[in-house]
Design a protein around this motif. Structure first.
Motif, PDB file in Angstrom:
ATOM      1  N   SER A  45       0.751  -1.068  -0.097  1.00  0.00           N
ATOM      2  CA  SER A  45       0.181   0.050   0.042  1.00  0.00           C
ATOM      3  C   SER A  45       0.949   1.251  -0.026  1.00  0.00           C
ATOM      4  N   GLY A  46       1.953   1.139   0.603  1.00  0.00           N
ATOM      5  CA  GLY A  46       2.783   2.195   0.670  1.00  0.00           C
ATOM      6  C   GLY A  46       3.926   2.420  -0.001  1.00  0.00           C
ATOM      7  N   GLU A  47       3.920   1.447  -1.229  1.00  0.00           N
ATOM      8  CA  GLU A  47       5.126   1.695  -2.320  1.00  0.00           C
ATOM      9  C   GLU A  47       5.078   2.580  -3.018  1.00  0.00           C
ATOM     10  N   THR A  48       6.091   3.307  -3.338  1.00  0.00           N
ATOM     11  CA  THR A  48       5.912   4.598  -4.376  1.00  0.00           C
ATOM     12  C   THR A  48       6.682   4.240  -5.581  1.00  0.00           C
ATOM     13  N   ALA A  49       8.229   3.666  -5.172  1.00  0.00           N
ATOM     14  CA  ALA A  49       8.974   3.788  -6.382  1.00  0.00           C
ATOM     15  C   ALA A  49       8.421   2.777  -7.519  1.00  0.00           C
ATOM     16  N   PRO A  50       8.118   1.568  -7.403  1.00  0.00           N
ATOM     17  CA  PRO A  50       7.538   0.859  -8.549  1.00  0.00           C
ATOM     18  C   PRO A  50       6.346   1.488  -9.223  1.00  0.00           C
ATOM     19  N   LEU A  51       5.604   2.365  -8.612  1.00  0.00           N
ATOM     20  CA  LEU A  51       4.454   3.215  -9.373  1.00  0.00           C
ATOM     21  C   LEU A  51       5.032   4.322 -10.178  1.00  0.00           C
ATOM     22  N   ILE A  52       6.326   4.963 -10.037  1.00  0.00           N
ATOM     23  CA  ILE A  52       6.536   6.134 -10.870  1.00  0.00           C
ATOM     24  C   ILE A  52       6.755   5.610 -12.166  1.00  0.00           C
ATOM     25  N   PHE A  53       7.272   4.361 -12.542  1.00  0.00           N
ATOM     26  CA  PHE A  53       7.400   4.026 -13.988  1.00  0.00           C
ATOM     27  C   PHE A  53       6.217   3.076 -14.431  1.00  0.00           C
ATOM     28  N   THR A  54       5.150   2.765 -13.667  1.00  0.00           N
ATOM     29  CA  THR A  54       4.070   1.870 -13.970  1.00  0.00           C
ATOM     30  C   THR A  54       2.993   2.505 -14.171  1.00  0.00           C
ATOM     31  N   ALA A  55       2.249   2.832 -13.121  1.00  0.00           N
ATOM     32  CA  ALA A  55       0.924   3.576 -12.875  1.00  0.00           C
ATOM     33  C   ALA A  55       1.115   5.066 -13.326  1.00  0.00           C
ATOM     34  N   LEU A  56       2.144   5.866 -13.012  1.00  0.00           N
ATOM     35  CA  LEU A  56       2.255   7.109 -13.036  1.00  0.00           C
ATOM     36  C   LEU A  56       1.335   7.645 -12.204  1.00  0.00           C
ATOM     37  N   ASN A  57       0.416   8.654 -12.595  1.00  0.00           N
ATOM     38  CA  ASN A  57      -0.416   9.162 -11.759  1.00  0.00           C
ATOM     39  C   ASN A  57      -1.435   9.862 -12.721  1.00  0.00           C
ATOM     40  N   SER A  58      -2.364  10.330 -11.964  1.00  0.00           N
ATOM     41  CA  SER A  58      -3.468  11.230 -12.615  1.00  0.00           C
ATOM     42  C   SER A  58      -4.236  12.192 -11.774  1.00  0.00           C
ATOM     43  N   ASN A  59      -4.629  13.314 -12.285  1.00  0.00           N
ATOM     44  CA  ASN A  59      -5.544  14.248 -11.221  1.00  0.00           C
ATOM     45  C   ASN A  59      -7.071  14.050 -11.552  1.00  0.00           C
ATOM     46  N   GLN A  60      -7.261  13.067 -12.370  1.00  0.00           N
ATOM     47  CA  GLN A  60      -8.748  12.729 -12.580  1.00  0.00           C
ATOM     48  C   GLN A  60      -9.015  11.520 -11.833  1.00  0.00           C
ATOM     49  N   TRP A  61     -10.620  11.227 -11.750  1.00  0.00           N
ATOM     50  CA  TRP A  61     -11.034  10.066 -11.268  1.00  0.00           C
ATOM     51  C   TRP A  61     -10.734   8.900 -12.190  1.00  0.00           C
TER      52      TRP A  61
END
Lengths: 311, 284, 346
Positions: free
Chosen positions: B213-229
């Motif tokens: 739940s708290g992992e950040t590093a693997p998400l930078i290159f995979t899910a990225l992020n979004s400001n939308q729902w």
């Protein structure tokens, strides 16, 4: 599989219906074993896939730089000079600082918890220390950059003029790995038979004497394994380190100054990178993975030896 | 019998030993305090900085440059963590079952066990890079699935380990009894062994779930992020750790967003600590 | 039981998410430099039209990659692509916003706005060659200022960024040595100093360290009330950074004759020009697959040209003048086609 025959398994007087049920169950048995086997192999495959994918993606870097990749003293993406030395140095030094701080503390905690702690406090204290491992590393990063680094800068301005650097990163890492080393050390200390330690206390030995002469010697391998396991953790930690390590891409033989680690370099540059730089960062990822692999293998081998000795 | 001189020397030795011991015990107690105090400091900081920003809008609004909340990030994180947990648990339980029930002390089983243990401590950023190379690049875009699979790989060895350990604790006599009743191997494992090992496995899954739940590093290159729902797993996906990271870096010039990062950090940490504590209760 | 809980959570979250789900949205990714202003526009635009913009500041390189791979509708980059690179990837680019990068210092004993530097000295400081604030090179430029002997600590951006690109692009122009030793780029290897994350990180480090020098987007200098440095520009005049001097530099830009809109605005001539100014670019394909999405994106950028100036100025960016915007609409957007038909028809 053709229709199975069970000369030995078939109960006497089994009818057709039962025979079919047996066959079905046998197939289910095989399917179950097969499925679990495939998933088990998936674990194996994952490791090799990681190594292979990083090697393929980073190949052009290794091809261009060869061994220089490890000895060049700077990482200059715009000039396409990729030397991993500063990052490797920073990774090793920050982790070493972390171990130097965390190892004695963790052993101290483990000894306190197993030998000295009032039994009512034992569980809550152990849980508290273990919860420290639950705090996400991004929180350590936020806390490090907003609380710890300014604190260090304020009270030790001559050593840490910027508050950040390899030492600060090492300190954060130490806090992060204390729970790991403590919990493994505690486990191995508990493997010492009660009779052994009680007879030592019985002849009047002090806690220090019991620890030094009885406990630690008998679980030495386990404790070293625990420390190396902590080292493995520290080497690859990313989010907390990238905030506080100072991110200097030139090699500088320093303990308190700025530097970078492999993980921090990847996190900082990967999103902006393309072409040669991206390949170089993936190659760097492979280097980190191989280093941790080596360290963790050593740790596991030591712990396994422990297990065998006591198992 | 003992001479006078000997007794004095004895007292000196005794004092030295006692003194040395009290220094040692004092140091151990100090170490324990040192270990515990950090958790207190961090939690205190989270409460001080994060609590003032806590309101209903944190959960109901999406991330925005001005105002806004963390609703979309929380939803995205829940979905990816759920995906990662389901995938990692299924694969992990199956693999752990094979190790405990079929592989046992075989050479292959030992190798897999060893590798699983190595993966347990492998840097999470490497897992992110790996998924980037094998999923994001071939697919051509970041996605929630990539994030979920990266998290699953991090969870996997935790589940393998606990499943195997817990199955190992199921008494052999239970298996034999079931076998004597005519039950087949698969039935014994799924009905008898799993029910015996369930509490332990659930604990492992909960602990693993807390970790991812708290992992950040693997998400930078995979899910990225979004400001939308975001609810489509095949697209970039909002998530809490990345939002905290961005709010502390590129967004950190906006005081409201830094405030929101601390509030999000508080929520995330509390959720993870709660999962950890629940896991310990389940284990009992 | 646990799985059931998880499913419940997932379903629940799906439900509450669909309540607020977007009808339409625009996907973009790229440069960090214009990120604050794009995001501010996006919020205002979404309030007005209900069309959301998801802009992920993954960096200029990432923006170029993502648009080339067609995973986003538009990409954004602080460094323009060369005309031939545009052709190769069937892309067009145009400037959407302009901004300035300013050096900031924290030297106890030096008043706010009291320090002057030129490009060469700044380059030497960042190469670690000038180590103390009372160095001769600095003293020469600052007659009458009582400079302390404090050590200089250069603070730089740790991660790859468009701010780095503009700053190093400028220094490489004014110092040959800088050009060969360090060079220009989004991530460069600074030989000395302290790396901090993002503009805000640089600003806070400069605020904390006595003797520090850093470079940030102007907005951060204003917001953190930092001591900004006056710079000697190409015309040999010392200018202070503000919207006026940024505008003076940007006004020099001859977009009309720039092939493929390839133009970097650092070190511009003109007595009042601030030397470190840059435009940030939007990239889109000339042969779009999803005409509706492209149209939505262009409508947003059109809206931003029309209505975004106040928000931009508030954040201390310089809006693109309306005649340049008109040029972009006519000459660039007309090239964006789907099935041979121009997407933009206003």
């Amino acid at each position: 599989m053709s229709t199975p025959e069970y000369p030995s398994n078939m109960p006497l007087g089994a009818d057709q219906h039962r025979l079919r049920a047996l066959g079905r169950n046998h197939r289910l048995d095989l399917a179950f074993q097969g499925t679990t086997f495939v998933f088990a192999m998936l674990v194996l495959v994952t490791l090799f896939a990681i190594i292979a994918s990083l090697a393929v993606a980073g190949y052009s870097t290794f091809a261009t730089f060869g061994f220089d990749f490890f000895t060049l003293n700077r990482w200059s993406a715009n000039q396409e000079i990729f030397g991993a030395l500063p990052a490797i140095y920073g990774t090793l030094v920050s982790s070493a600082i972390a171990i130097l701080i965390a190892a004695p503390i963790s052993i101290g905690i483990a000894v306190f918890l197993t030998e000295k702690c009032p039994s009512k406090l034992r569980q809550p204290l152990a849980t508290t220390v273990e919860l420290l491992a639950g705090v996400p590393s991004i929180i350590y990063g936020m806390w490090g950059v907003q609380v710890l680094a300014p604190f260090l800068q304020r009270y030790f301005p001559s050593v840490l003029p910027a508050g950040t650097g390899l030492f600060t990163a090492g300190l954060i890492l130490a806090i992060m790995i204390i729970p790991f080393i403590t919990s493994v050390t505690r486990d191995v200390l508990m493997t010492v038979p009660k009779a052994t330690r009680e007879s030592a206390y019985g002849v009047g030995a002090t806690t220090w004497e019991v620890t030094r002469s009885i406990l630690l010697p008998s679980v030495k391998g386990g404790v070293v394994g625990a420390i190396i396991l902590g080292l493995g953790r520290a080497l690859g930690e990313t989010m907390a380190v990238t905030f506080v390590i100072g991110n200097n891409l030139f090699f500088a033989p320093t303990l308190f100054g700025q530097g970078t680690s492999i993980a921090a370099l990847i996190a900082n540059q990967f999103p902006e990178a393309d072409g040669a730089q991206r390949s170089a960062l993936l190659a760097l990822g492979l280097v980190l993975f191989l280093i941790t692999l080596l360290v963790l293998t050593a740790a596991r081998l030591m712990l396994r030896k422990m297990d065998r000795a006591h198992g | 019998m003992a001479s006078h001189a000997f007794e004095i020397r004895d007292i000196g030795l005794y004092r030295r030993r006692r003194w040395r011991n009290s220094v040692f015990v004092f140091a151990c107690t100090g170490a324990t305090l040192f270990g515990v105090v950090w958790l207190a400091l961090i939690v205190a900081e989270l409460l001080i900085q994060g609590l003032p920003g806590l309101s209903l809008s944190v959960f109901t609004e999406r991330t925005m440059m001005s105002g806004g909340g963390l609703g979309n990030a929380i939803v995205g994180s829940l979905m990816m963590t759920a995906a990662g947990t389901v995938i990692g648990t299924v694969v992990g339980i199956a693999a752990g079952t094979w190790l405990a029930e079929y592989g046992r002390d075989g050479k292959l089983a030992n190798v897999i066990r060893f590798i699983s243990d190595i993966l347990l401590s492998a840097p999470s950023i490497i897992v992110g890079l790996f998924i980037y190379a094998v999923m994001v690049q071939p697919m051509g875009h970041f996605s929630g699935w990539a994030g979920g699979v990266a998290l699953a790989i991090i969870l996997l060895p935790v589940v393998v380990r606990t499943t195997e350990d817990q199955l190992g604790l199921v008494p052999q006599s239970l298996r034999e009894a079931a076998s004597a009743l005519g039950a087949h191997r698969w039935l014994i494992v799924t009905k008898v062994c799993y029910s015996g090992a369930r509490a332990g496995i659930v604990t492992g899954v909960l602990l693993g779930c807390a970790r991812i739940s708290g992992e950040t590093a693997p998400l930078i290159f995979t899910a990225l992020n979004s400001n939308q729902w975001t609810t489509r797993m095949n697209d970039v996906m909002a998530n809490l750790p990345m939002t905290l990271y961005q709010n502390m870096t590129i967004n950190s010039f906006i005081p409201d967003l830094v405030q929101l990062a601390w509030t999000g950090g508080l929520l995330l940490t509390m959720a993870i600590l709660a999962l950890n504590i629940i896991a310990r209760f389940v284990a009992r | 039981m646990f799985k059931r809980l998880l499913t419940a959570a997932a379903v629940g979250s799906l439900m509450c998410a669909s309540a607020g789900a977007m009808a339409q949205s625009i996907n973009g990714a790229g440069a960090t430099f214009p990120y604050p202003v794009y995001s501010k526009w996006a919020d205002a635009y979404q309030n007005e039209t209900d069309i959301g913009l998801n802009y992920q500041a993954i960096g200029s390189g990432g923006g170029i990659q993502q648009i080339s791979a067609r995973t986003v509708t538009f990409g954004a980059s602080d460094a323009p692509l060369k005309p031939e690179e545009l052709k190769k990837n069937t892309l067009v680019q145009w400037p959407q916003i302009t901004g300035g990068v300013v050096p900031v210092v924290h030297v106890e004993g030096v008043d706010k706005g009291g320090l002057k530097l030129d490009g060469k000295t700044l380059a030497d400081i960042y190469q670690g060659k000038i180590k103390k604030w009372n160095d001769k090179a600095i003293a020469q430029l600052n007659e009458g200022v009582d400079l302390p002997s404090t050590n200089i600590t250069p603070v730089y951006r740790a991660e790859g960024s468009g701010t780095n690109f503009l700053f190093t692009h400028y220094l490489a122009q004014v110092s040959d040595e800088f050009k060969t030793n360090i060079g220009e780029g989004k991530s460069v290897a600074w030989p000395s100093g302290v790396g901090a994350k993002a503009n805000a990180g640089v600003a806070s480090q400069v605020g904390q360290i006595n003797g520090a020098i850093g470079y940030v987007e102007y907005a951060y200098a204003v917001e953190n009330d930092l001591n900004v440095v006056s710079m000697k520009n190409k015309a040999g005049k010392f200018v202070t950074p503000n919207i006026e001097s940024f505008k003076a530099a940007a006004g020099n830009a001859d977009w009309k004759d720039a092939e493929g809109m390839y133009l970097v605005l650092t070190n511009q001539p003109g007595e009042g020009s601030w030397p470190i100014v840059g435009a940030s670019f939007i990239l889109m394909h000339t042969d779009v697959k999803d005409a509706e999405a492209a149209k939505r994106a262009l409508a947003f950028f059109d809206w931003a040209y029309e209505n975004g100036d106040d928000a931009a100025t508030e954040l201390n960016y310089v809006p693109i003048p309306s005649n340049v915007a008109e040029l972009v609409r006519e000459q660039v957007w007309s090239q964006i086609k789907a099935d041979g038909k121009a997407v933009w028809d206003k």
